[in-house]
Design an enzyme around this catalytic site. Structure first.
Site, PDB file in Angstrom:
ATOM      1  N   SER A  12       0.797  -1.247  -0.052  1.00  7.67           N
ATOM      2  CA  SER A  12       0.189   0.416  -0.258  1.00  7.67           C
ATOM      3  C   SER A  12       0.619   1.263   0.197  1.00  7.67           C
ATOM      4  O   SER A  12       2.006   1.373   0.897  1.00  7.67           O
ATOM      5  CB  SER A  12      -0.989  -0.215   0.798  1.00  7.67           C
ATOM      6  OG  SER A  12      -1.117   1.317   1.513  1.00  7.67           O
ATOM      7  N   HIS A  36      -1.404  -1.462  -4.000  1.00  9.64           N
ATOM      8  CA  HIS A  36      -2.566  -1.826  -3.416  1.00  9.64           C
ATOM      9  C   HIS A  36      -2.941   0.482  -3.151  1.00  9.64           C
ATOM     10  O   HIS A  36      -1.775   0.372  -2.731  1.00  9.64           O
ATOM     11  CB  HIS A  36      -2.193  -1.964  -1.841  1.00  9.64           C
ATOM     12  CG  HIS A  36      -3.972  -1.863  -1.471  1.00  9.64           C
ATOM     13  ND1 HIS A  36      -5.154  -2.987  -1.461  1.00  9.64           N
ATOM     14  CD2 HIS A  36      -3.755  -0.786  -0.225  1.00  9.64           C
ATOM     15  CE1 HIS A  36      -5.887  -2.955  -0.635  1.00  9.64           C
ATOM     16  NE2 HIS A  36      -5.355  -1.678   0.543  1.00  9.64           N
ATOM     17  N   ASP A  38      -5.309   2.986  -1.859  1.00  5.98           N
ATOM     18  CA  ASP A  38      -6.266   3.032  -0.997  1.00  5.98           C
ATOM     19  C   ASP A  38      -6.971   4.190  -0.974  1.00  5.98           C
ATOM     20  O   ASP A  38      -6.170   5.898  -1.378  1.00  5.98           O
ATOM     21  CB  ASP A  38      -5.737   3.329   0.167  1.00  5.98           C
ATOM     22  CG  ASP A  38      -4.622   1.747   1.077  1.00  5.98           C
ATOM     23  OD1 ASP A  38      -6.114   0.899   1.351  1.00  5.98           O
ATOM     24  OD2 ASP A  38      -3.781   2.115   1.134  1.00  5.98           O
ATOM     25  N   MET A  40     -10.449   6.947  -0.071  1.00  2.00           N
ATOM     26  CA  MET A  40     -11.117   7.168   0.636  1.00  2.00           C
ATOM     27  C   MET A  40     -11.739   8.578   1.001  1.00  2.00           C
ATOM     28  O   MET A  40     -10.933   9.641  -0.292  1.00  2.00           O
ATOM     29  CB  MET A  40      -9.970   7.635   1.983  1.00  2.00           C
ATOM     30  CG  MET A  40      -9.567   6.558   2.264  1.00  2.00           C
ATOM     31  SD  MET A  40      -8.468   6.032   4.053  1.00  2.00           S
ATOM     32  CE  MET A  40      -7.287   4.809   4.149  1.00  2.00           C
ATOM     33  N   HIS A  69      -8.363  -0.284  -3.977  1.00  6.11           N
ATOM     34  CA  HIS A  69      -9.330  -0.621  -2.875  1.00  6.11           C
ATOM     35  C   HIS A  69      -9.452   0.211  -2.316  1.00  6.11           C
ATOM     36  O   HIS A  69      -9.476   1.465  -1.563  1.00  6.11           O
ATOM     37  CB  HIS A  69      -8.855  -1.252  -1.502  1.00  6.11           C
ATOM     38  CG  HIS A  69      -8.951  -1.211  -0.185  1.00  6.11           C
ATOM     39  ND1 HIS A  69      -8.478  -1.240   0.750  1.00  6.11           N
ATOM     40  CD2 HIS A  69     -10.451  -1.723   0.075  1.00  6.11           C
ATOM     41  CE1 HIS A  69      -9.406  -1.157   2.160  1.00  6.11           C
ATOM     42  NE2 HIS A  69     -10.552  -1.851   1.508  1.00  6.11           N
ATOM     43  N   MET A  71     -12.748   2.683  -0.290  1.00  9.12           N
ATOM     44  CA  MET A  71     -13.458   3.129   1.104  1.00  9.12           C
ATOM     45  C   MET A  71     -14.539   4.784   0.501  1.00  9.12           C
ATOM     46  O   MET A  71     -13.497   5.080   1.681  1.00  9.12           O
ATOM     47  CB  MET A  71     -12.461   3.067   2.154  1.00  9.12           C
ATOM     48  CG  MET A  71     -11.868   2.036   2.381  1.00  9.12           C
ATOM     49  SD  MET A  71     -10.325   2.010   3.146  1.00  9.12           S
ATOM     50  CE  MET A  71      -9.179   2.119   2.272  1.00  9.12           C
ATOM     51  N   MET A 140     -10.076  -7.058   6.164  1.00  6.19           N
ATOM     52  CA  MET A 140      -9.989  -5.983   6.988  1.00  6.19           C
ATOM     53  C   MET A 140      -9.373  -6.550   8.545  1.00  6.19           C
ATOM     54  O   MET A 140      -9.752  -6.902   9.038  1.00  6.19           O
ATOM     55  CB  MET A 140     -10.545  -5.212   7.159  1.00  6.19           C
ATOM     56  CG  MET A 140     -11.121  -3.659   5.502  1.00  6.19           C
ATOM     57  SD  MET A 140      -9.235  -3.849   4.690  1.00  6.19           S
ATOM     58  CE  MET A 140      -8.704  -2.146   5.758  1.00  6.19           C
ATOM     59  N   GLY A 145      -8.734   2.995   7.920  1.00  2.00           N
ATOM     60  CA  GLY A 145      -8.885   4.745   7.421  1.00  2.00           C
ATOM     61  C   GLY A 145      -7.292   5.144   7.817  1.00  2.00           C
ATOM     62  O   GLY A 145      -7.014   5.744   6.807  1.00  2.00           O
ATOM     63  N   PHE A 146      -6.548   4.410   8.272  1.00  2.00           N
ATOM     64  CA  PHE A 146      -5.661   4.642   8.254  1.00  2.00           C
ATOM     65  C   PHE A 146      -4.219   3.706   8.238  1.00  2.00           C
ATOM     66  O   PHE A 146      -4.675   2.037   8.833  1.00  2.00           O
ATOM     67  CB  PHE A 146      -5.528   5.253   9.865  1.00  2.00           C
ATOM     68  CG  PHE A 146      -6.273   6.865  10.288  1.00  2.00           C
ATOM     69  CD1 PHE A 146      -5.565   7.481   9.712  1.00  2.00           C
ATOM     70  CD2 PHE A 146      -7.166   6.104  10.300  1.00  2.00           C
ATOM     71  CE1 PHE A 146      -6.618   8.790   9.751  1.00  2.00           C
ATOM     72  CE2 PHE A 146      -8.215   7.531  10.517  1.00  2.00           C
ATOM     73  CZ  PHE A 146      -7.984   8.889  10.316  1.00  2.00           C
ATOM     74  N   GLY A 147      -3.299   3.785   8.035  1.00  2.00           N
ATOM     75  CA  GLY A 147      -1.948   2.672   7.959  1.00  2.00           C
ATOM     76  C   GLY A 147      -1.352   3.096   9.679  1.00  2.00           C
ATOM     77  O   GLY A 147      -2.101   3.945  10.036  1.00  2.00           O
ATOM     78  N   GLY A 148      -0.716   2.088   9.558  1.00  2.00           N
ATOM     79  CA  GLY A 148      -0.126   1.517  10.405  1.00  2.00           C
ATOM     80  C   GLY A 148      -0.729   1.852  11.753  1.00  2.00           C
ATOM     81  O   GLY A 148      -0.087   1.733  13.139  1.00  2.00           O
ATOM     82  N   ASP A 176      -5.749  -6.814   5.061  1.00  2.00           N
ATOM     83  CA  ASP A 176      -5.333  -5.791   4.635  1.00  2.00           C
ATOM     84  C   ASP A 176      -4.514  -5.034   5.846  1.00  2.00           C
ATOM     85  O   ASP A 176      -5.969  -4.695   6.445  1.00  2.00           O
ATOM     86  CB  ASP A 176      -5.810  -5.115   3.846  1.00  2.00           C
ATOM     87  CG  ASP A 176      -5.993  -3.465   3.873  1.00  2.00           C
ATOM     88  OD1 ASP A 176      -4.319  -3.287   4.434  1.00  2.00           O
ATOM     89  OD2 ASP A 176      -6.400  -2.111   2.701  1.00  2.00           O
ATOM     90  N   GLY A 177      -3.587  -4.707   6.906  1.00  2.00           N
ATOM     91  CA  GLY A 177      -3.785  -3.342   7.576  1.00  2.00           C
ATOM     92  C   GLY A 177      -2.763  -4.748   9.093  1.00  2.00           C
ATOM     93  O   GLY A 177      -3.255  -5.190   9.696  1.00  2.00           O
ATOM     94  N   GLY A 178      -1.853  -3.873   8.912  1.00  2.00           N
ATOM     95  CA  GLY A 178      -1.072  -4.174  10.041  1.00  2.00           C
ATOM     96  C   GLY A 178       0.694  -5.791   9.847  1.00  2.00           C
ATOM     97  O   GLY A 178       0.166  -6.095  11.050  1.00  2.00           O
ATOM     98  N   GLY A 198       1.457  -1.937   4.315  1.00  2.00           N
ATOM     99  CA  GLY A 198       1.632  -0.236   4.114  1.00  2.00           C
ATOM    100  C   GLY A 198       3.245  -0.307   4.714  1.00  2.00           C
ATOM    101  O   GLY A 198       4.541  -0.239   3.810  1.00  2.00           O
ATOM    102  N   SER A 199       2.551   0.607   6.070  1.00  2.00           N
ATOM    103  CA  SER A 199       4.125   0.594   6.439  1.00  2.00           C
ATOM    104  C   SER A 199       5.254   0.029   6.897  1.00  2.00           C
ATOM    105  O   SER A 199       6.292   0.196   6.578  1.00  2.00           O
ATOM    106  CB  SER A 199       3.786   1.075   8.525  1.00  2.00           C
ATOM    107  OG  SER A 199       2.398   0.100   8.781  1.00  2.00           O
TER     108      SER A 199
HETATM  109  C1  DX5 Z   1      -6.359   0.881   6.204  1.00  2.00           C
HETATM  110  C2  DX5 Z   1      -5.926   1.005   4.371  1.00  2.00           C
HETATM  111  C3  DX5 Z   1      -4.629  -0.156   4.522  1.00  2.00           C
HETATM  112  C4  DX5 Z   1      -3.833   0.588   4.751  1.00  2.00           C
HETATM  113  C5  DX5 Z   1      -2.289  -1.054   5.426  1.00  2.00           C
HETATM  114  O1  DX5 Z   1      -7.313   2.070   5.528  1.00  2.00           O
HETATM  115  O2  DX5 Z   1      -6.643   0.394   3.457  1.00  2.00           O
HETATM  116  O3  DX5 Z   1      -4.339  -0.995   3.248  1.00  2.00           O
HETATM  117  O4  DX5 Z   1      -2.687   1.286   4.089  1.00  2.00           O
HETATM  118  O5  DX5 Z   1      -1.034   0.155   5.821  1.00  2.00           O
HETATM  119  P1  DX5 Z   1      -0.009  -0.687   7.597  1.00  2.00           P
HETATM  120  O6  DX5 Z   1       0.222  -1.455   6.290  1.00  2.00           O
HETATM  121  O7  DX5 Z   1       0.495  -0.392   7.773  1.00  2.00           O
HETATM  122  O8  DX5 Z   1      -1.626  -1.055   8.990  1.00  2.00           O
HETATM  123 ZN    ZN Z   2      -6.511  -0.733   1.736  1.00  2.00          ZN
END
Ligand code: DX5
Ligand code: ZN
Length: 221
Positions: A12, A36, A38, A40, A69, A71, A140, A145-148, A176-178, A198-199
């Site tokens: 991402s 990927h 995102d 939003m 993706h 959202m 999910m 909503g947010f990375g990290g 997806d996520g963490g 992502g992160s």
């Molecule tokens: C969150 C996004 C993810 C996000 C993942 O809503 O859908 O794709 O970028 O980031 P990490 O890998 O840092 O959780």
């Molecule tokens: Zn995503």
């Protein structure tokens, strides 16, 4: 034609350097399966990212397929625009879709892979009848909503249930996520085969190497 690995890593770019996106994508494109993206709208989730015009440019310039993706609330209409723009995969949130069957069918008709995403509070059983319409199920592992954010290991139950419901359909199961070196094996063990990171990728000193390491860790059961 682009050939996908058996275990797909889909980095991402949400938390990559947005002022230098083509360089960020170039760093990881060779080893990644899809990028990927995102999207939003500040309505479906409390955050906003690229609008369609900006996303269209990213898709047009991306050397490998884009995994959009979405959202967003108005997803039935906009999803088709992403497919027409050339996204390799377009994922809609079932919580936002008004006419999911029709939208998923149209995505495939345009030539994109059709994806259905579930927020952490959404179960798979209620949507099992849509499995014939999709190429990817996105489970999910954070609130979108947010990375990290921290990986929700309690979503693995949903991954396992989905795998049973999917049976022998050739549907990818994406998380997806963490997702990180610490969590990817947990997701793989539960049955996921496609991993957004992502992160973990972009905070790494060597993003390209991290993509390979993640895939290797996932194969290492
Ligand atoms: C969150 C996004 C993810 C996000 C993942 O809503 O859908 O794709 O970028 O980031 P990490 O890998 O840092 O959780
Ligand atoms: Zn995503």
């Amino acid at each position: 034609m682009h050939v996908y690995h058996d275990l797909r890593i889909t980095p991402s770019i949400l938390n990559a350097d947005h002022t230098n996106l083509s360089a960020e994508i170039a760093k990881i494109a060779v080893d990644s399966d899809l990028i990927h993206l995102d999207i939003m709208d500040n309505l479906f989730v409390p955050n906003a990212t690229w609008d369609f015009a900006a996303a269209e440019k990213i898709i047009a310039n991306c050397p490998i397929p884009v995994d959009a993706h979405l959202m967003i609330n108005d997803v039935d209409r906009i999803a088709l625009d992403y497919a027409h723009a050339g996204a390799g995969s377009v994922t809609i949130h079932i919580e936002a879709a008004q006419t999911p069957t029709q939208t998923l069918r149209n995505l495939r008709k345009i030539g994109a892979r059709a994806g259905m995403a579930l927020k952490p509070g959404t179960d798979i059983e209620s949507y099992a009848d849509l499995l014939d319409e999709i190429d990817m199920l996105l489970i999910m592992t954070v609130e979108p909503g947010f990375g990290g954010q921290k990986f929700m290991a309690d979503m693995m139950d949903k991954v396992r249930k989905s795998k049973v419901l999917i049976g022998d359909r050739p549907i990818w199961i994406q998380v997806d996520g963490g997702v990180s070196m610490e969590t990817i094996a947990i997701a793989r063990e539960a049955g996921a085969d496609t991993f957004v990171a992502g992160s973990a990728v972009f905070n790494s000193p060597d993003p390209a190497e991290m993509v390979k390491m993640l895939r290797h860790r996932a194969s290492d059961l």
